[in-house]
Motif scaffolding. Sequence first.
Motif, PDB file in Angstrom:
ATOM      1  N   MET A   1       0.828  -1.207   0.000  1.00  0.00           N
ATOM      2  CA  MET A   1       0.000   0.000   0.000  1.00  0.00           C
ATOM      3  C   MET A   1       0.862   1.256   0.000  1.00  0.00           C
ATOM      4  SD  MET A   1      -3.019  -1.119   2.666  1.00  0.00           S
ATOM      5  CE  MET A   1      -3.917   0.427   2.437  1.00  0.00           C
ATOM      6  N   LEU A   2       1.954   1.228   0.750  1.00  0.00           N
ATOM      7  CA  LEU A   2       2.866   2.372   0.748  1.00  0.00           C
ATOM      8  C   LEU A   2       3.508   2.558  -0.625  1.00  0.00           C
ATOM      9  CD1 LEU A   2       4.636   1.920   4.209  1.00  0.00           C
ATOM     10  CD2 LEU A   2       3.051   3.737   3.561  1.00  0.00           C
ATOM     11  N   ALA A   3       3.869   1.457  -1.274  1.00  0.00           N
ATOM     12  CA  ALA A   3       4.456   1.554  -2.607  1.00  0.00           C
ATOM     13  C   ALA A   3       3.443   2.107  -3.607  1.00  0.00           C
ATOM     14  CB  ALA A   3       4.963   0.183  -3.052  1.00  0.00           C
ATOM     15  N   GLU A   4       2.194   1.682  -3.486  1.00  0.00           N
ATOM     16  CA  GLU A   4       1.160   2.160  -4.413  1.00  0.00           C
ATOM     17  C   GLU A   4       0.838   3.633  -4.203  1.00  0.00           C
ATOM     18  OE1 GLU A   4      -1.331  -2.035  -4.979  1.00  0.00           O
ATOM     19  OE2 GLU A   4      -2.024  -0.500  -3.564  1.00  0.00           O
ATOM     20  N   SER A   5       1.091   4.146  -3.004  1.00  0.00           N
ATOM     21  CA  SER A   5       0.727   5.541  -2.704  1.00  0.00           C
ATOM     22  C   SER A   5       1.766   6.546  -3.175  1.00  0.00           C
ATOM     23  CB  SER A   5       0.520   5.700  -1.193  1.00  0.00           C
ATOM     24  OG  SER A   5       1.758   5.572  -0.491  1.00  0.00           O
ATOM     25  N   ARG A   6       2.900   6.092  -3.704  1.00  0.00           N
ATOM     26  CA  ARG A   6       3.955   7.028  -4.089  1.00  0.00           C
ATOM     27  C   ARG A   6       3.499   8.008  -5.166  1.00  0.00           C
ATOM     28  NH1 ARG A   6       8.876   2.864  -5.040  1.00  0.00           N
ATOM     29  NH2 ARG A   6       7.118   1.716  -5.930  1.00  0.00           N
ATOM     30  N   ASP A   7       2.688   7.532  -6.111  1.00  0.00           N
ATOM     31  CA  ASP A   7       2.284   8.386  -7.224  1.00  0.00           C
ATOM     32  C   ASP A   7       1.143   9.330  -6.872  1.00  0.00           C
ATOM     33  OD1 ASP A   7       4.171   7.099  -8.809  1.00  0.00           O
ATOM     34  OD2 ASP A   7       2.746   5.555  -9.450  1.00  0.00           O
ATOM     35  N   THR A   8       0.448   9.055  -5.763  1.00  0.00           N
ATOM     36  CA  THR A   8      -0.732   9.863  -5.432  1.00  0.00           C
ATOM     37  C   THR A   8      -0.601  10.579  -4.088  1.00  0.00           C
ATOM     38  OG1 THR A   8      -1.806   7.939  -4.397  1.00  0.00           O
ATOM     39  CG2 THR A   8      -2.217   8.305  -6.742  1.00  0.00           C
ATOM     40  N   LEU A   9       0.559  10.471  -3.446  1.00  0.00           N
ATOM     41  CA  LEU A   9       0.686  10.986  -2.081  1.00  0.00           C
ATOM     42  C   LEU A   9       0.494  12.504  -2.021  1.00  0.00           C
ATOM     43  CD1 LEU A   9       1.216   9.990   0.781  1.00  0.00           C
ATOM     44  CD2 LEU A   9       3.648  10.392   0.418  1.00  0.00           C
ATOM     45  N   GLN A  10       0.912  13.225  -3.041  1.00  0.00           N
ATOM     46  CA  GLN A  10       0.806  14.677  -3.013  1.00  0.00           C
ATOM     47  C   GLN A  10      -0.634  15.164  -3.127  1.00  0.00           C
ATOM     48  OE1 GLN A  10       3.422  16.240  -6.015  1.00  0.00           O
ATOM     49  NE2 GLN A  10       5.275  15.852  -4.806  1.00  0.00           N
ATOM     50  N   VAL A  11      -1.485  14.386  -3.795  1.00  0.00           N
ATOM     51  CA  VAL A  11      -2.886  14.796  -3.971  1.00  0.00           C
ATOM     52  C   VAL A  11      -3.825  14.003  -3.079  1.00  0.00           C
ATOM     53  CG1 VAL A  11      -2.526  15.619  -6.324  1.00  0.00           C
ATOM     54  CG2 VAL A  11      -3.145  13.226  -5.929  1.00  0.00           C
ATOM     55  N   ALA A  12      -3.355  12.877  -2.548  1.00  0.00           N
ATOM     56  CA  ALA A  12      -4.203  12.035  -1.687  1.00  0.00           C
ATOM     57  C   ALA A  12      -3.332  11.473  -0.571  1.00  0.00           C
ATOM     58  CB  ALA A  12      -4.855  10.910  -2.495  1.00  0.00           C
ATOM     59  N   TRP A  13      -3.081  12.309   0.441  1.00  0.00           N
ATOM     60  CA  TRP A  13      -2.155  11.948   1.515  1.00  0.00           C
ATOM     61  C   TRP A  13      -2.588  10.713   2.279  1.00  0.00           C
ATOM     62  CZ3 TRP A  13      -4.593  11.838   6.173  1.00  0.00           C
ATOM     63  CH2 TRP A  13      -5.775  12.572   6.300  1.00  0.00           C
ATOM     64  N   TRP A  14      -3.905  10.469   2.348  1.00  0.00           N
ATOM     65  CA  TRP A  14      -4.430   9.376   3.154  1.00  0.00           C
ATOM     66  C   TRP A  14      -4.039   7.997   2.612  1.00  0.00           C
ATOM     67  CZ3 TRP A  14      -7.253  12.977   0.448  1.00  0.00           C
ATOM     68  CH2 TRP A  14      -7.857  12.550  -0.736  1.00  0.00           C
ATOM     69  N   THR A  15      -3.690   7.890   1.338  1.00  0.00           N
ATOM     70  CA  THR A  15      -3.329   6.587   0.775  1.00  0.00           C
ATOM     71  C   THR A  15      -2.014   6.055   1.336  1.00  0.00           C
ATOM     72  OG1 THR A  15      -2.226   7.677  -1.091  1.00  0.00           O
ATOM     73  CG2 THR A  15      -4.555   7.079  -1.367  1.00  0.00           C
ATOM     74  N   GLY A  16      -1.151   6.955   1.824  1.00  0.00           N
ATOM     75  CA  GLY A  16       0.119   6.512   2.389  1.00  0.00           C
ATOM     76  C   GLY A  16       0.255   6.749   3.870  1.00  0.00           C
ATOM     77  N   VAL A  17      -0.426   7.777   4.385  1.00  0.00           N
ATOM     78  CA  VAL A  17      -0.282   8.118   5.798  1.00  0.00           C
ATOM     79  C   VAL A  17      -0.875   7.042   6.690  1.00  0.00           C
ATOM     80  CG1 VAL A  17      -1.021   9.735   7.591  1.00  0.00           C
ATOM     81  CG2 VAL A  17      -0.134  10.599   5.420  1.00  0.00           C
ATOM     82  N   PHE A  18      -2.063   6.568   6.373  1.00  0.00           N
ATOM     83  CA  PHE A  18      -2.719   5.603   7.253  1.00  0.00           C
ATOM     84  C   PHE A  18      -2.022   4.230   7.263  1.00  0.00           C
ATOM     85  CE2 PHE A  18      -6.453   8.481   6.517  1.00  0.00           C
ATOM     86  CZ  PHE A  18      -6.507   8.953   7.815  1.00  0.00           C
ATOM     87  N   PRO A  19      -1.610   3.668   6.131  1.00  0.00           N
ATOM     88  CA  PRO A  19      -0.811   2.427   6.207  1.00  0.00           C
ATOM     89  C   PRO A  19       0.512   2.623   6.948  1.00  0.00           C
ATOM     90  CG  PRO A  19      -1.668   2.740   3.998  1.00  0.00           C
ATOM     91  CD  PRO A  19      -1.954   3.997   4.740  1.00  0.00           C
ATOM     92  N   GLY A  20       1.157   3.779   6.727  1.00  0.00           N
ATOM     93  CA  GLY A  20       2.393   4.061   7.455  1.00  0.00           C
ATOM     94  C   GLY A  20       2.163   4.186   8.946  1.00  0.00           C
ATOM     95  N   LEU A  21       1.025   4.778   9.325  1.00  0.00           N
ATOM     96  CA  LEU A  21       0.691   4.904  10.743  1.00  0.00           C
ATOM     97  C   LEU A  21       0.435   3.539  11.369  1.00  0.00           C
ATOM     98  CD1 LEU A  21       0.108   6.841  13.088  1.00  0.00           C
ATOM     99  CD2 LEU A  21      -2.272   6.914  12.322  1.00  0.00           C
TER     100      LEU A  21
END
Length: 287
Positions: free
Chosen positions: A242-262
Amino acid sequence: MAAEPLIEARPAVRRRVAALPLPVPVLLSALFIVLLAAAVAAPGWFADADPGVGRITESLRPPGAGHLLGTDMLGRDVYARMVHGARYSLLIGLGAMAISVAGGLVLGLLAALSGRWVDEAVTRVLDTLAAFPSVLLALLVVAVTEPGTVNVAVAVGVATIPRFGRVVRGEALVIRTADYVRHAVVYGRRRWRIVSRHIVPNVLRIIPVLATLDIGLSIMSSSGLSFLGLGPSSPTPEWGVMLAESRDTLQVAWWTGVFPGLALTLSVIAFTTVGRYTQRRIQGGRR
């Protein structure tokens, strides 16, 4: 006048906190681990949405009523993927821990209870492997085999064997020179009986501490390998994926990487907190 009840209530709150069976950080960490275990056993209790199915029309929806933690680029529910991903991340960590504990226990006892040449050979091998970062060793194991869920668990487990082996060897050497072991030798007890009844059981007492501390590190290492594309592949709902998939969208959709990282961060903190507390209790009991 209104401040007096608050001032009087503070000692009462402190007494209640002091009366808890465990320190608050340890208690919260234990509760979090219980929730993780429940999510692994029955993820459907916590999230009824399919983690692998999404609607492109709901792509990158922010957290809200329809999707508690938002959606990813493919419209999949982030919360459902996190809950179902706990199974993969935790089971990989447990598998890696089991491999490292078994390997370290065998090598550590072999070095401590064998002759000088065997001890020196095993110790040098463990010291040499311990000189390399565990992530580098895990990368080497995955490179020799191939990416995948099982291979990541094996790679992380093999990479952490040296740490377990050195600790077990040191503990076994201390126990070997203890008075009750010397008395057993004087009384003519057989070697295998001394090892099985005195040395091994006392060495096993440190295993729960080492295992608890290692689970958090194993989860973090396996997620790191998954982030690099060496673990489970998409669309597997694993936290590293999930963290790897969020790399391309993290700037416009922070929740895709923040919550799995948390979730990953809290898991590592929880297991480390419980493991260190157990370690302090065991060391205090010895004194």
